[in-house]
Motif scaffolding. Structure first.
Motif, PDB file in Angstrom:
ATOM      1  N   UNK A 150      -5.218   5.004  12.729  1.00  0.00           N
ATOM      2  CA  UNK A 150      -4.580   5.046  11.414  1.00  0.00           C
ATOM      3  C   UNK A 150      -3.061   5.036  11.527  1.00  0.00           C
ATOM      4  N   UNK A 151      -2.533   5.585  12.613  1.00  0.00           N
ATOM      5  CA  UNK A 151      -1.079   5.637  12.785  1.00  0.00           C
ATOM      6  C   UNK A 151      -0.589   4.620  13.801  1.00  0.00           C
ATOM      7  N   UNK A 182       3.302   5.366  13.888  1.00  0.00           N
ATOM      8  CA  UNK A 182       4.036   6.616  14.068  1.00  0.00           C
ATOM      9  C   UNK A 182       4.682   6.513  15.445  1.00  0.00           C
ATOM     10  N   UNK A 197       0.873  -1.164   0.000  1.00  0.00           N
ATOM     11  CA  UNK A 197       0.000   0.000   0.000  1.00  0.00           C
ATOM     12  C   UNK A 197       0.917   1.222   0.000  1.00  0.00           C
ATOM     13  N   UNK A 198       0.352   2.376  -0.323  1.00  0.00           N
ATOM     14  CA  UNK A 198       1.208   3.565  -0.287  1.00  0.00           C
ATOM     15  C   UNK A 198       0.904   4.355   0.973  1.00  0.00           C
ATOM     16  N   UNK A 199       1.923   4.990   1.493  1.00  0.00           N
ATOM     17  CA  UNK A 199       1.718   5.783   2.687  1.00  0.00           C
ATOM     18  C   UNK A 199       2.718   6.928   2.733  1.00  0.00           C
ATOM     19  N   UNK A 200       2.460   7.789   3.679  1.00  0.00           N
ATOM     20  CA  UNK A 200       3.277   8.987   3.839  1.00  0.00           C
ATOM     21  C   UNK A 200       4.567   8.667   4.584  1.00  0.00           C
ATOM     22  N   UNK A 241      -7.474  10.457   6.639  1.00  0.00           N
ATOM     23  CA  UNK A 241      -6.173  10.481   5.981  1.00  0.00           C
ATOM     24  C   UNK A 241      -6.149   9.611   4.726  1.00  0.00           C
ATOM     25  N   UNK A 265      -2.222  13.698   9.732  1.00  0.00           N
ATOM     26  CA  UNK A 265      -1.512  12.459   9.389  1.00  0.00           C
ATOM     27  C   UNK A 265      -0.894  12.570   8.002  1.00  0.00           C
ATOM     28  N   UNK A 266      -1.649  13.126   7.079  1.00  0.00           N
ATOM     29  CA  UNK A 266      -1.144  13.257   5.711  1.00  0.00           C
ATOM     30  C   UNK A 266       0.007  14.249   5.624  1.00  0.00           C
ATOM     31  N   UNK A 267       0.084  15.131   6.612  1.00  0.00           N
ATOM     32  CA  UNK A 267       1.201  16.070   6.665  1.00  0.00           C
ATOM     33  C   UNK A 267       2.395  15.495   7.425  1.00  0.00           C
ATOM     34  N   UNK A 268       2.274  14.245   7.831  1.00  0.00           N
ATOM     35  CA  UNK A 268       3.407  13.588   8.482  1.00  0.00           C
ATOM     36  C   UNK A 268       3.494  13.810   9.976  1.00  0.00           C
ATOM     37  N   UNK A 325      -7.538  16.441  12.860  1.00  0.00           N
ATOM     38  CA  UNK A 325      -6.591  15.465  13.398  1.00  0.00           C
ATOM     39  C   UNK A 325      -6.155  14.483  12.320  1.00  0.00           C
ATOM     40  N   UNK A 326      -7.122  13.956  11.596  1.00  0.00           N
ATOM     41  CA  UNK A 326      -6.796  12.947  10.581  1.00  0.00           C
ATOM     42  C   UNK A 326      -5.992  13.557   9.447  1.00  0.00           C
ATOM     43  N   UNK A 342      -2.811   8.989   3.644  1.00  0.00           N
ATOM     44  CA  UNK A 342      -1.409   8.572   3.660  1.00  0.00           C
ATOM     45  C   UNK A 342      -1.061   7.594   4.752  1.00  0.00           C
ATOM     46  N   UNK A 343      -2.057   6.914   5.306  1.00  0.00           N
ATOM     47  CA  UNK A 343      -1.764   5.958   6.376  1.00  0.00           C
ATOM     48  C   UNK A 343      -2.048   4.532   5.902  1.00  0.00           C
ATOM     49  N   UNK A 401       8.552  10.371   5.792  1.00  0.00           N
ATOM     50  CA  UNK A 401       9.122  11.673   6.133  1.00  0.00           C
ATOM     51  C   UNK A 401      10.446  11.929   5.426  1.00  0.00           C
ATOM     52  N   UNK A 423       1.692  13.120  13.960  1.00  0.00           N
ATOM     53  CA  UNK A 423       0.676  12.476  14.768  1.00  0.00           C
ATOM     54  C   UNK A 423      -0.305  13.558  15.204  1.00  0.00           C
ATOM     55  N   UNK A 424      -1.593  13.252  15.228  1.00  0.00           N
ATOM     56  CA  UNK A 424      -2.580  14.238  15.668  1.00  0.00           C
ATOM     57  C   UNK A 424      -2.417  14.585  17.144  1.00  0.00           C
ATOM     58  N   UNK A 425      -2.922  15.751  17.531  1.00  0.00           N
ATOM     59  CA  UNK A 425      -3.030  16.095  18.956  1.00  0.00           C
ATOM     60  C   UNK A 425      -4.132  15.246  19.594  1.00  0.00           C
ATOM     61  N   UNK A 458      -5.141   6.791  17.987  1.00  0.00           N
ATOM     62  CA  UNK A 458      -5.310   7.209  16.597  1.00  0.00           C
ATOM     63  C   UNK A 458      -5.002   5.992  15.733  1.00  0.00           C
TER      64      UNK A 458
END
Ligand SMILES: Cc1ncc(COP(=O)(O)O)c(C=O)c1O
Ligand SMILES: Cc1ncc(COP(=O)(O)O)c(C=O)c1O
Lengths: 493, 460, 493, 460
Positions: free
Chosen positions: D119-120, C74, A5-8, C467, C410-413, C406-407, C469-470, A10, C415-417, D117
C-alpha cells in the motif's frame, strides 16, 4: 482510470517549532590555522551574543521538514499547470544539469574577463540567438526579471527622448496590460495613460490615435496581448506612434506564441523584453529567479544597460564603456544561471524545434478553447494564439464564480488557471496550456472543466466550498491583511 | 566541442522530446479546432509581418553535444572549485552544505510558480514565511519581504521607500558603498526626484562621522551605510542611526556579506530603519554573480510601504493555520502605476536556498562560520602587517597596498592555483596599487600564506 | 497539530498505456561517421523488426510518469520507517554526492590497477575500517547483498572443512534466524538443523550442545538476534561449537546495535557479513543495490572470495592469486558504489559518531519498548538492544491482527513495522526505530500505536479495514498468486 | 586531501547531524526507560566481550574534507568522462540520459525499502512491473523477475533452476563465456551436484556446433551460450536451441551487452528457455563494475521455479488495480532452506534506472542506439581489416591481433586521451598478442581512427 485519489499526507510545523537546543545539521571545514579567540581580534562590544531564536535541528529533520513541505506544492512535473500568462512549460532536466557544471557554477563575477571566456561566450551566444529570434539589433541580458526588463526598456526610451531634448511625459498602456507595465513606467518617471481595448479585445486604435501626442514617450504593447490575441493592427499602431516621434515597447512575456512565425523587429517594435523563465523554459522556482533580457533596435542600442558582451576577434569582452547607457541594474550580470539554461534550451530545440513549440502551444490553446467554448463564456470571438480567456458569466447566476471554479479544479488534480486577469475581463479565467502536455492531459483538464460547469448548475455548493483536496481549505485573506503576521515569533512565556 | 558540429547537424523533422502531441493527435486536434494546417492558427498575424525565412539558429543538438559544449565552456573559465578564491567584493565563496542542492532539486520547489494559489503552494509559502523570519532574526529587524533581485536593487528600493515615507529627496551615500550598488542606485533614481550626496571616508576606512554630523540636516530623507563596507571595514552603525534619528532621516544599512551578521551586532539592534543586502553568501554558489538574493528588512510600521511580496499567516475555513501572499495592495498587479515597486517575479528559489542554508547551520553553525571568517581574515591581516590600507576593524575583507602591480601579482598567483583579490584601480584610479582581498572558511591556510607573501613582496 | 491530513493525489497508468506511436523522449549523440546501412554490415536475418510494444512517450510524460508514481511511496525522508531488521536510517545526501563524482562513477572495472588507484584506495580503506569495527582480520567487499555475504561465508567455512579433510554435513541455525540463513546454507551444499530458542528468546544452549556434533560445519548466529536480544551466552556458544571443530558464522545485519560496544572478533566469531545498506547508511533503493562484505578471522582468510584489495608500499593492488579462494561471486567487485557511500559515512561519523549512533538507536528502541509495553504484548521480558518485537495477542481477541495494526499505521502517516517475523513469535510486530528520528517523531509513533490499540478494543473495524489513506486499499494477494499477471500485455484486439 | 588531516582532527563530542535527540531529551528518555546512563542498556553484552578501547577509526571529518578527499580519489583514477573508453568486456560506456539521475534522485525511490508493504510502495511496485515487462519485450521472453545482483550470478541462478527443472546435472559452458562469469558460475555450483563441461569455439569465434551436436546427450540439463559472446561474436542461438530441444536440455542465453537486444533477434524468438544477463548498459554508469543489474527472463511455465522477486498485478478491496510482490513461496523468507535462491535484497534501484532508460529511449531510441553501436564498430573493423581475429559477425566488440604488445599500445594511447581495450593475455595466455576492443556511440570518430592506427601499427 480516474485522475485522482485521496491519500494521507504529512503535516509539518515551522522550522522554529521543530527546533531544540543542542541539535545541529551543519558540518563546517575545520579551522586550519591557530585559533585566536575573537575577543583578541576585535572589541567584543561589536559582537552579538547569538542569533536569537535561530533554529537548531538535525540534518535528518531538516531534510524531512522540507521534503514534507514540498509535497504540499503542485508543480510542473506533476501535471498540467495552465496558469495563463505564466507559460508553465516543462523545465528540462538537462538545463539543470549543465547549469551546475562546476566550471560554470563556481565562477566569480569579478574575475578577469580573460579568466571568464567560457561564461562570456555563453552570454554572447545567447545574445545573438535572442536577437535573431526577435529580429532586433542589440540586447542586454542583465535584467533579473520581466519587470526589470521593462524598467530598463522604458529608461532607454526616456534616455533616447532626453537626447532628442525632451523626455516627454506620458506612456500609453492598454488597459489589458500586466501590472508591471504601468509600475515600470512610473518608476521611470512617467505618467501613465491607459488605452481602452476595443470590442475584439485588441487595443482601441482610435483611442490610441487620439492619445498619441508629442508628449507621449512610448506605447507599451503586449503582443500577443493578455487575451492571447495578436494585435493585428500592429503596422497601423506602429505608424501612429512613430509618426508622433514616439517609440514602441513590447512586453514579450507571451513570446511563446510567436517563435518562428513573426519577429518584433519586423513589426515596428523598438524595444522589448523577453521572459527567459517563460518562453525559454528556465524554472519558475516558486517565484523566481527569472531573467528579462532587454532587446532593442539600433537606435536605442547606445542606451542599453551595462555591461553587455561583445566579441573582439577570438576574445569575448564586457562592454562597460558606453557613455549614454542608462547604467547598471544589477550588481553583476543579472541572473546568469538562467542565461545558461536558456541557451541550453535553444541549442536543444534548434530552429525547427522552437517553431514547433510555438505551434503546439497555439494548437493546444485553440483545442481547449474550442472544446470549452460551449461550456464557458468566451468574452471575445477573436482568434487567439497561445492562451484563451473565459469568464464565469454562465456560472455566476448559480452563485459560482471564477474563484470557485479555480479552487474546484484543485480537487480534480489540476492547478487553476490565472484568475481575474486581465482586469478588463470580468471574472477572467485565463488558460495557457503550453506545448508540454499530452492530449490525454488536455482532455482530462477539459473534462474537469466541463464537470465543474455541470456542478455549477446542479450542485453549486460542491464548487463554492472547494477545495477539499488540498493541504488547506480556502484561506482567510482578509484576516491576513487585517492582522498581518509576517513572521514567526516565539510564544511569550 | 566545436560549436560548428552543432550547426552542421541535419535538421530533425519533429521535436517531440519537450512536446507530447503525436502527428496523429495533431491532426485530430486540428480537426476539432476546424483548420487543416497549424499555420492557419497564425493567420491573425498579418502577412506582412510574418517571418518568411527560417531562423538563423543552429539545428537541434543532442544531449551529449550540449553537455560537451557546456563542459568546454566551463573549462575555459577559472573557477573557485579548482582555484583557491580570494575575491569577494559583493560575491563570496562560502561552503554550501549538500542539503541545499538536494532539497532545491525537488521539482516540487523549483518548477512551481509564485504561490498565487495558496492551497496548492503551502510548501513554498511556509518556506518563504520561514525565510522572512530568518532574515528578521539575522538583521534584528521586525519584518522582511520575500526577496528582491539582488542587494543592489534592494538598496534602490530602500531609497525609494524612504523617499515615499519621508517625502524628502536627499540621501547621503558613502564613498565606501560597493561601486556597482552606487551605479544601480543611480539608475533607479535617475528620473525621480531624488538627489544622492556623497559621504567621504576617513583613514580608518569608516565613513566620516564628523562630516556627516556637520552636513546632515532635515532636508535629508536618509543615509545609506554599508557595513562591512566595500573596503571590508565595519562601520559604526549605532552612531549613524543616532545622528539620523536627530535629523528625522532614515538609516538604510546595506550588507553585502551576510555571513557577517552571524557575529556582528545586528543593524536592527543598532537602530537601523531599513536593512537591505545580498544573501548570496548564504547558500548560493558564486554563479558568476547570479542568481543571487536581495533581502529587505524593516520595521513593522513600514509594512504598507514595502516593496516586494510578503507572505503572511492566516487560517483556513477550518481554523487551521495556513500561509498566503498578503498586503498585495502595495503591488503592481493590484496597484499598477501606484505600486510601491514594479517587481513581480523575485528570487524565490534563492530565498528557499537561504532558508535551507540558515536552517542547516542553525544558531551554532552561523556563529562558527562567521567566526572562522573573522579568524582567517585576521590571520592574513597579521601576516600582511603594515600594508593594510585602513585601520578600522574588518570582518573578512581588507584592502592591501602592494609594492607590485596588483594585476601582475594576480597573474603570478593564478599559476599557483590562487585566484587573487580585486585590483582596486578598476574602480578607483588613485588606488591602483591596492587590492581588495577576501578570506573565507574555504581558503586554505597554506594559500593564505602564499597570498600574503605575494602581496607583500617587493619589486625584484 | 495532527500529524496527517488527506489530500488529492494523481493516478498514473502504466508506461505502456501512455505510449502513442511517434512520441519520443530520447536524444542520442549524432553519428559522426559515414552512415552505412545495417543491411550492408550483416545479414538482415539477424535483426529483429522492432522491439514490439516498447513505449513511446515524450520526456515531459516520462518525468511526470515517474514523478507521480514516486508520490505513492513512503520513504525515509518523509518520516520514521520502523521496519524491524531493515535499519531504515537516514541516507545522507553527502553519500549520494560523493558517489557521483565523475572520476569515481565513470571508471571501468577492467582498466588497469595503476589507472584505478583512487578506487582501490577507497576499497582498501573501507576494508581496514570494517576490520577494525568488527575486530576481524580480513575482508572481501565483493558480496552484492547480505545473502551473498552469507553464501560467501558458508562457502569459506566449507572450504576450510574440506581442507580439514571433511566438509561436514550440517549447519545449525536458530529458528529465529532470517530466511536467507538456511537458504544460503543449502546453496553451499549443507543440510540445515534448526535450533530452538529458549524461553528468553535466545538460542537454546542445551539444544545447541546436543546438536553440535563433528558432522556440523558451523553455527549461523544472528547477534543481536532477530528479537533484538544479545546472545549473552556467546562465550559458552563459542566454546560448544569450537570444541567440536565447528565454526561460527555471524549474520551481522543487526550490527547497528553494537558499534563501539563490542566486536564479533572479540566474541569468538569466525566469519560474518555486514549489510552496508543497513548499518552504514547506503540507501535501500526500493530493494537494493545493497552490499554484504564478508569478514573473517585469519584462519578463514585463504578462502575469501577474490579479488580483495591490498596495499603494496604506495600502490594498491587487486589480489587475485589465492589458490584456496572460494572464487568469484560477482563479475567485478560487487556494488562498488555502495562501498563509496559506506566509506563516506564512516569518515563523516568518525569513531565517536559511530558509537553514538548505536547508542541512540538502542535508546530509541528501548524508549519505544517501555512506552508500548503496557499496550502490546511483549513475548520476552529479556532486555533488547536496537529493536523490539511485540505481538498482537492482546488485540487478537477483538479480531485485530498484526496485519491490521500494520495497515492501520499507514493511516496515521507511518510505515508499518516488520510483521510476522521472526517466525517463532506469533503475530510478531518488529519495531526498529534507528537513531535517525526525533523524539517528537518517536512520540507520535507511540501515540499512534496506542491509539490503534484503543481502536482495537473499541472500534476494531476501523483497524481491520485499514488502510484508507494509501494509493490502494488492501490488495488481493491470493488472486495475485492464483492468476499471476507478471507483466503488461497489449489488449487483444 | 591528505587523509592524515582527517585523523588529526579534534574529536567532536556529540554527533547530532544524523541523529535527532538532544542531550536533554536523552536524559528524559533514559528516565522513562529506567536507567541512568545509556551504557546500561548494553549490559546484556557480557563484560568480557565488551570493547574496552576506542576504535581505531578516524575522528569525524567535515563535509568539505570529505568532498575533497573523494575528489582527490577521483583524480587518481582514469575515467571514461575524460578518456575516450574502448573497454567493454561486460561493462559498457553508454550514454545516460539526464532524466535517469534526475528521477532516481527522488528520495521516494532511492530511500525506500523492498516493497513488502504494497500500500505504501505502489510507486516502486508499478515501476518494477514495468521493468519486468520491458525485459520481456527486449528478450522476447514471457516473464522476467525483479532483478538479480548482476549478469554473472543471474547465470548461476539460471543453471541452478535448470538443474531443478530437469533434475539433471551436466551443463555445457562455452569457452567464449565471459571468464568472470565462468568463475562465478563455478563458485555457485561448487558444492552442488552440477558438472560443467567446456564447449570449444571455432575460428569464426562462434561455439563449435558440430562438437555440440556430437557430444550433447540426454544427460545434459542445459547448454549455456553467450551472445554476443566474450569475443564480441554473435552466436547462432537458433541452432543451439534446436539441438537442445532434441536432447531435452535447456538453452540458457547470456547477454552481457544488453544494447544488442535493440537490434538483434531476441533469444526468446529463437527458442531460448532462459535469458539472463547484465543490464548495466541500460542506464547505469560504468561505476567500476557496480552496482549493475542482473536480469532473468524465462518462460511462463517456469515461474514457480524462478529465483528472485516477482511483482504481480492484482486488485484491492475496491477492485482497483494494484501491484504486489507475489509467488513468494519460492523465496527464502517463506521457504527458507527450500527456497529457489537465497537472494533477498536485489538491485531494485538499478531496475528502476533500466526502466527509465528504456522508456526514455523507447522503441525508436533503443533501435537507433543499437544501430549506432553496430555502425561504429563496423567502422573500426573496416579500418583494422585483416587483423580481426574472428570471422563471425560482431555487434560492438571485436578481438584484434596486434603487432605490438597490447599493454604497450594502451600505455601510448592513454597519453592521447584514449583508454584502450582489454589485453587478452590476462585471461588467455595464448592470446597475449590480442586485444578485445569495444566501440559504442560514445566514441568519437577521430579516436576510433587513432585507435585503429595504433592497433595496426607494426613494430618500429
Ligand atoms: C504579460 C506579462 N508581463 C510582464 C510580466 C512580468 O514578468 P516578471 O514576473 O518576470 O517580472 C508578466 C509575468 O508575470 C506577464 O505575464
Ligand atoms: C537478519 C537479516 N539477515 C540477513 C538479511 C539479508 O540481507 P540482504 O537483504 O542484504 O540479502 C536481512 C535483511 O533482510 C536480515 O534482516
Amino acid at each position: 482510470m480516474t485522475r485522482t485519489f485521496t491519500s494521507t499526507s504529512l503535516e509539518e510545523p515551522l522550522i522554529f517549532e521543530r527546533s531544540s537546543p543542542g541539535k545541529s545539521a551543519y558540518s563546517l571545514p575545520s579551522l586550519d590555522i591557530e585559533d585566536t579567540p575573537i575577543e583578541k581580534i576585535m572589541d567584543p562590544d561589536k559582537f552579538r551574543s547569538e542569533v536569537k531564536d535561530f533554529p537548531e535541528i538535525s540534518e535528518v529533520e531538516l531534510v524531512s521538514h522540507y521534503t514534507r513541505m514540498s509535497t504540499w506544492n503542485y508543480h510542473v512535473d506533476l501535471g498540467m499547470y495552465p496558469l495563463g500568462s505564466c507559460t508553465m512549460k516543462y523545465n528540462p532536466k538537462l538545463n539543470e544539469r549543465v547549469s551546475r557544471i562546476p566550471g560554470i557554477a563556481f565562477t566569480h563575477p569579478l574575475q578577469d574577463e580573460q579568466l571568464s571566456q567560457g561564461n562570456l561566450e555563453i552570454l554572447f551566444r545567447l545574445q545573438e540567438y535572442l536577437k535573431e529570434l526577435t529580429g532586433m539589433d542589440n540586447v542586454c541580458l542583465q535584467p533579473a526579471g520581466g519587470s526589470q526588463g521593462e524598467l530598463s526598456g522604458i529608461l532607454m526610451v526616456r534616455a533616447y527622448h532626453v537626447d532628442q531634448k525632451n523626455p516627454r511625459r506620458f506612456v500609453l498602456i492598454p488597459d489589458s496590460a500586466h501590472g508591471t507595465n504601468p509600475a515600470s513606467a512610473t518608476m521611470s518617471g512617467y505618467e501613465v495613460i491607459s488605452i481602452p481595448s476595443d470590442g475584439q479585445g485588441r487595443i482601441d486604435i482610435h483611442a490610441l490615435a487620439e492619445k498619441m501626442t508629442e508628449d507621449v514617450s512610448c506605447l507599451m504593447l503586449t503582443n500577443p496581448n493578455t487575451m492571447g490575441i495578436f494585435e493585428s493592427d500592429i503596422e497601423k499602431i506602429s505608424q501612429i506612434v512613430h509618426a508622433k516621434g514616439g517609440l514602441i515597447y513590447m512586453d514579450g512575456a507571451n513570446f511563446n506564441a510567436l517563435m518562428g512565425y513573426t519577429r518584433p523587429g519586423d513589426m515596428g517594435i523598438d524595444v522589448l523584453h523577453l521572459n527567459l523563465h517563460k518562453t525559454f523554459s528556465t524554472p519558475h522556482g516558486g517565484g523566481g529567479p527569472g531573467s528579462g533580457p532587454v532587446i532593442c533596435k539600433e537606435v536605442l542600442a547606445p542606451y542599453l544597460p551595462l555591461p553587455t558582451v561583445w566579441q573582439d576577434e577570438n576574445t569575448y569582452r564586457l562592454n562597460s564603456d558606453c557613455p549614454n547607457s542608462i547604467g547598471r541594474l544589477h550588481a553583476f550580470y543579472g541572473n546568469f544561471g538562467m542565461a545558461v539554461r536558456a541557451l541550453c534550451y535553444i541549442l536543444t530545440c534548434g530552429r525547427e524545434g522552437l517553431k514547433e513549440l510555438s505551434e503546439i502551444a497555439v494548437l493546444n490553446a485553440n483545442y481547449i478553447r474550442r472544446r470549452l467554448e460551449d461550456h464557458y463564456d468566451l468574452p471575445y470571438s477573436t482568434p487567439t494564439l497561445h492562451e484563451v480567456v473565459f469568464t464565469d458569466s454562465l456560472q455566476k447566476p448559480h452563485g459560482v464564480t471564477t474563484l470557485d471554479i479555480a479552487k474546484r479544479l484543485i480537487d480534480f488534480g489540476f492547478h487553476p488557471p490565472t484568475t481575474y486577469f486581465p482586469l478588463i475581463v470580468r471574472g477572467a479565467l485565463m488558460i495557457e496550456p503550453t506545448e508540454s502536455y499530452s492530449k490525454e492531459e488536455l482532455d482530462s483538464f477539459i473534462s474537469a472543466m466541463i464537470d465543474i460547469s455541470q456542478e455549477s448548475f446542479e450542485t453549486p455548493e460542491e464548487v463554492t466550498t472547494a477545495p477539499s483536496g488540498a493541504k488547506v481549505t480556502r484561506l482567510d485573506e482578509v484576516q491576513a491583511i487585517r492582522h498581518p503576521i509576517l513572521r514567526w515569533s516565539p510564544k511569550e512565556e | 566541442m566545436n560549436i560548428l558540429n552543432i550547426l552542421k547537424k541535419k535538421p530533425r523533422k519533429t521535436f517531440m522530446r519537450y512536446t507530447s502531441i503525436t502527428p496523429e493527435e495533431k491532426k485530430s486536434m486540428l480537426k476539432v479546432v476546424g483548420v487543416d494546417r497549424v499555420e492557419k492558427l497564425f493567420e491573425t498575424i498579418p502577412e506582412k509581418v510574418r517571418l518568411k525565412d527560417t531562423l538563423d539558429i543552429p539545428n537541434a543538438a543532442s544531449e551529449t553535444e550540449i553537455i560537451d559544449y557546456f563542459k568546454t565552456m566551463g573549462e575555459k573559465n577559472v573557477s573557485a572549485d579548482r582555484w583557491d578564491c580570494f575575491l569577494g567584493a559583493g560575491a563570496y565563496n562560502h561552503f554550501i552544505p549538500t542539503t541545499v542542492d538536494s532539497i532545491i532539486s525537488r521539482a516540487e520547489f523549483y518548477t512551481c510558480y509564485t504561490p498565487y494559489q495558496p492551497e496548492l503552494s503551502q510548501g513554498t509559502l511556509q518556506a518563504i514565511f520561514e525565510f522572512q523570519t530568518l532574515i528578521c532574526q539575522l538583521t534584528g529587524m521586525e519584518i522582511a519581504n520575500a526577496s528582491l533581485y539582488d542587494g543592489s536593487s534592494a538598496l534602490a528600493e530602500a531609497v525609494l521607500m524612504a523617499q515615499r515615507l519621508t517625502k524628502k529627496s536627499k540621501f547621503f551615500v558613502p564613498d565606501s558603498l560597493h561601486p556597482h550598488y552606487q551605479k544601480v542606485l543611480e539608475t533607479y533614481v535617475s528620473n525621480l526626484d531624488i538627489q544622492l550626496k556623497t559621504l567621504p571616508l576617513t583613514s580608518t576606512g569608516m565613513l566620516d562621522l564628523d562630516y556627516l554630523q556637520k552636513t546632515l540636516n532635515d532636508e535629508y530623507a536618509g543615509v545609506v551605510i554599508q557595513s562591512p563596507n566595500f573596503f571590508g571595514v565595519i562601520e559604526n552603525i549605532g552612531e549613524v542611526t543616532q545622528l539620523c534619528k536627530e535629523m528625522g532621516a532614515m538609516t538604510i544599512v546595506v550588507v553585502t556579506e551576510a555571513v557577517s551578521l552571524g557575529l556582528l551586532k545586528p543593524p536592527g539592534e543598532l537602530g537601523a530603519d531599513v536593512v537591505v543586502g545580498e544573501g548570496q553568501s548564504l547558500g548560493m554558489p558564486l554563479g558568476f554573480g547570479g542568481p543571487n538574493l536581495g533581502f529587505f528588512a524593516t520595521q513593522d510600521q513600514y509594512k504598507r510601504q514595502m516593496p516586494g511580496r510578503l507572505v503572511g499567516q492566516t487560517v483556513d475555513t477550518d481554523g487551521q493555520r495556513g500561509f498566503v501572499l498578503t498586503l498585495s495592495t502595495r503591488e503592481q498587479h493590484i496597484r499598477r502605476e501606484k505600486a510601491t515597486s514594479n517587481i513581480c517575479t523575485n528570487q524565490g528559489l534563492c530565498a528557499l536556498i537561504c532558508a535551507i542554508f540558515l536552517s542547516t547551520l542553525g544558531k551554532r553553525g552561523i556563529r562558527e562560520l562567521a567566526e572562522q571568517n573573522l579568524k582567517k581574515a585576521f590571520y592574513l591581516k597579521e601576516l600582511i602587517g603594515d600594508s593594510i590600507e585602513f585601520s578600522g576593524d574588518i570582518f573578512n575583507e581588507m584592502v592591501v597596498r602592494c609594492n607590485q602591480d596588483p594585476i601582475a601579482i594576480n597573474t603570478k598567483l593564478l599559476d599557483e592555483g590562487i585566484l587573487g583579490g580585486l585590483p582596486l584601480g578598476r574602480y578607483f584610479p588613485d588606488r591602483s596599487d591596492q587590492m581588495l582581498v577576501c578570506v573565507t572558511e574555504q581558503n586554505h591556510a597554506r594559500n593564505i600564506q602564499h597570498l600574503a607573501t605575494a602581496l607583500t613582496a617587493t619589486n625584484k
